[in-house]
Design a protein around this motif. Structure first.
Motif, PDB file in Angstrom:
ATOM      1  N   GLN A   1       2.466   5.253 -10.813  1.00 42.20           N
ATOM      2  CA  GLN A   1       2.597   6.400  -9.902  1.00 42.20           C
ATOM      3  C   GLN A   1       3.013   7.687 -10.674  1.00 42.20           C
TER       4      GLN A   1
ATOM      5  N   SER B   1      -0.273   9.429  -3.501  1.00 46.09           N
ATOM      6  CA  SER B   1      -1.372  10.381  -3.208  1.00 46.09           C
ATOM      7  C   SER B   1      -1.159  11.339  -2.714  1.00 46.09           C
TER       8      SER B   1
ATOM      9  N   PHE C   1      -3.634  -1.138  -9.214  1.00 49.76           N
ATOM     10  CA  PHE C   1      -3.353  -0.111  -8.850  1.00 49.76           C
ATOM     11  C   PHE C   1      -4.308   0.991 -10.007  1.00 49.76           C
ATOM     12  N   ASP C   2      -4.989   1.839  -9.387  1.00 50.30           N
ATOM     13  CA  ASP C   2      -5.965   2.639 -10.071  1.00 50.30           C
ATOM     14  C   ASP C   2      -6.776   1.829 -11.123  1.00 50.30           C
TER      15      ASP C   2
ATOM     16  N   LYS D   1       0.936  -1.273   0.162  1.00 53.53           N
ATOM     17  CA  LYS D   1      -0.099  -0.028  -0.036  1.00 53.53           C
ATOM     18  C   LYS D   1       0.776   1.474  -0.013  1.00 53.53           C
TER      19      LYS D   1
ATOM     20  N   GLU E   1       3.812  -0.531 -11.373  1.00 53.13           N
ATOM     21  CA  GLU E   1       3.052   0.076 -10.460  1.00 53.13           C
ATOM     22  C   GLU E   1       3.916   1.576 -10.439  1.00 53.13           C
TER      23      GLU E   1
ATOM     24  N   ASP F   1       0.879   3.788  -3.213  1.00 53.45           N
ATOM     25  CA  ASP F   1      -0.693   4.186  -3.392  1.00 53.45           C
ATOM     26  C   ASP F   1      -0.401   5.596  -2.394  1.00 53.45           C
TER      27      ASP F   1
END
Length: 537
Positions: free
Chosen positions: A336, A278, A313-314, A271, A332, A274
């Motif tokens: 990002q 964010s 992821f998304d 996690k 990933e 993410d």
């Protein structure tokens, strides 16, 4: 939980970004770091402003990946190697295609911590107190009072600055019930031995960043905690700081070979990417609303071990989307980057932002992917992370600035420690004499305005085996040293133009003895004299 508690500054006296300010970086009462006072002039009349070709200062986003090699990007495979990639990184590719790609782009060293020091200071790592660059979470900072840093040269030009991601440059934490700084073991059961609820100093704040969301040693441990503005950031409402082991970890694989250590009871590596990205999105949103420009230094801990990909992821599949979990993490990372680019576009700031992308060292070996798909971390160059060969420090390097940087490729040498001088030139900062001695200004090369001065030689280092390198084209000399840097001896010699794969070591060929002697003498003179390793303007 995703909204950062960003500490605001008083509003600028002028909304016109053309005018710089005279400012001394603030320091906290418990932090010994004091940045050099820097004088600024109007960007419209400064030489740096003329080079940039703009009156307004652009935002800056610097993305530094972790353990990402040339072999990890489909852009490099398709456009440089002219072959079909093993898997796709469409978002990083799209960004690279809109900017200037450095075919001779490098990390400052072939290992994480020493590169991060060089990037932050603009100095070669032998100028620090720990040339091998081993900085645990509780080690003393390598930055001296009065030194400019990547953050300070931008913040002192009136920018709102943020650091998000992996630090790995030491730090100060108190011993409980005392003002003394803990300098003991870096792993194991430290509960009750270290005050872990907040930093005491020597973190991003002390290197010129107004806001930080920091993982002190990335995702590999042995400190499995996150901090926001120097305060512990609990991952969940019921989070506690515990001695994290394979027995009590949510995902036992999170406890890496770096060992057990203090951690959030809800730590889950799957996690972290993410959460960090964010925070980057939120920083951009808040920065875009300010009168002043912003600078984001985003140090993703991907794709370092442990390789623990999330399922998605998304909305995109991650786990199992490539030949290995290692390469899943590259996917990933690609997403990002997409988040950051999308945030810039959504805020209307993309066209007014300089984006620089790099990695802290070369890529990782990957047995399963290599065996089944021919994966090679160096993307055609020999070697990988920690090695003195080119694949250990040649990394994906490019810069994007719509309307100011012409898309394409360049063969000029660039090193990620060049960002201190480059950003200073961009924003109009004059770096004091004796500072950032090994950071070369790339701004004229990026914009095509002004005179670019290429390096005549380059000094760098590998990793745990204490190898040092001097490159003076077409030659590259590898020098063997020891951890204390008490002895030096030529180890290998390569002719990079005739032998770019470094398959023929010429060190024992008597025909090249004079070359070895000359290069070795020059390296020792550079080291002993302390002179800058970049050309004078």
């Amino acid at each position: 939980m995703l909204s950062p508690e960003i500490v605001d500054r008083p509003p600028s006296k002028s909304n016109d970004r053309r005018f710089a300010i005279f400012r001394v970086a603030a320091k906290k009462s418990f932090a010994p770091m004091l940045f050099a006072t820097v004088m600024f002039v109007q960007m419209a009349s400064s030489a740096e402003g003329q080079q940039a070709g703009v009156l307004e200062k652009p935002n800056i986003v610097f993305i530094l990946a972790d353990d990402l090699g040339l072999g990890d990007l489909s852009y490099h495979a398709r456009h440089i190697q002219k072959r079909k990639p093993i898997f796709e990184t469409p978002n990083i590719d799209a960004l690279a295609e809109s900017g200037l790609w450095f075919t001779d782009g490098h990390s400052a060293t072939a290992l994480c911590a020493p590169t991060r020091y060089a990037v932050m200071s603009g100095n070669n790592n032998y100028r620090s107190y720990a040339p091998p660059g081993v900085w645990s979470s509780f080690a003393p900072s390598a930055f001296k009072p009065g030194e400019v840093t990547l953050g300070s040269v931008v913040r002192d030009a009136g920018y709102y600055t943020g650091f998000i991601g992996k630090w790995h440059l030491g730090g100060d934490f108190h011993i409980p019930g005392s003002q003394a700084i803990y300098r003991g073991a870096k792993s194991g059961d430290l509960i009750g031995k270290v005050e872990l609820s907040r930093w005491a100093g020597s973190g991003p704040k002390d290197c010129g960043f107004d806001y930080d969301f920091t993982t002190p040693c990335g995702i590999q441990g042995p400190l499995y905690l996150l901090y926001e503005n120097e305060q512990w950031f609990p991952l969940e409402k019921d989070s506690k700081i515990v001695h994290l082991t394979e027995r009590n970890a949510i995902n036992p694989k999170d406890v890496s070979d770096k060992g057990t250590g203090p951690g959030d009871s809800n730590w889950d590596t799957r996690k972290i990417g993410d959460l960090l990205s964010s925070k980057a999105v939120e920083f951009i949103r808040i920065g875009a609303e300010k009168d002043e420009p912003f600078f984001l230094y985003y140090c993703s801990p991907m794709v370092h071990v442990p390789h623990c990909p999330p399922d998605t992821f998304d909305g995109h599949k991650i786990k199992g989307s490539t030949p290995s979990h290692h390469l899943d993490m590259v996917v990933e990372l690609d997403l990002q980057v997409k988040r950051i680019v999308d945030a810039l576009k959504a805020s209307g700031e993309f066209d007014n932002t300089l984006i620089v992308f790099s990695s802290d060292n070369g890529g990782l070996t990957d047995g399963p992917a290599a065996k089944s798909h021919g994966y090679a971390p160096g993307g055609g160059w020999s070697g990988s992370k920690n090695r003195p060969l080119e694949g250990g420090h040649r990394v994906p390097t490019f810069a994007v600035w719509p309307g100011h940087i012409k898309p394409g490729t360049t063969d000029e040498l660039a090193v990620n420690q060049d960002m201190v001088a480059t950003f200073a030139a961009l924003v109009g900062t004059k770096i004091p004499k004796g500072q950032a001695l090994d950071s070369n200004n790339l701004l004229p090369l990026l914009t095509g305005k002004g005179s670019f001065h290429p390096r005549e030689f380059w000094v760098n280092q590998a990793g745990a085996n204490q190898e040092l390198m001097l490159r003076k084209m077409p030659w590259k000399l590898v020098i063997q040293s020891d951890f204390k840097r008490s002895k030096y001896e030529p180890k290998a010699l390569y002719h990079l133009k005739h032998d770019p794969r470094e398959s023929k070591d010429l060190i024992n060929n008597p025909e090249f003895k004079e070359v070895v002697d000359q290069l070795f003498a020059e390296y020792m003179d550079i080291l002993n004299s302390g002179r800058p390793t970049v050309p004078s303007p």
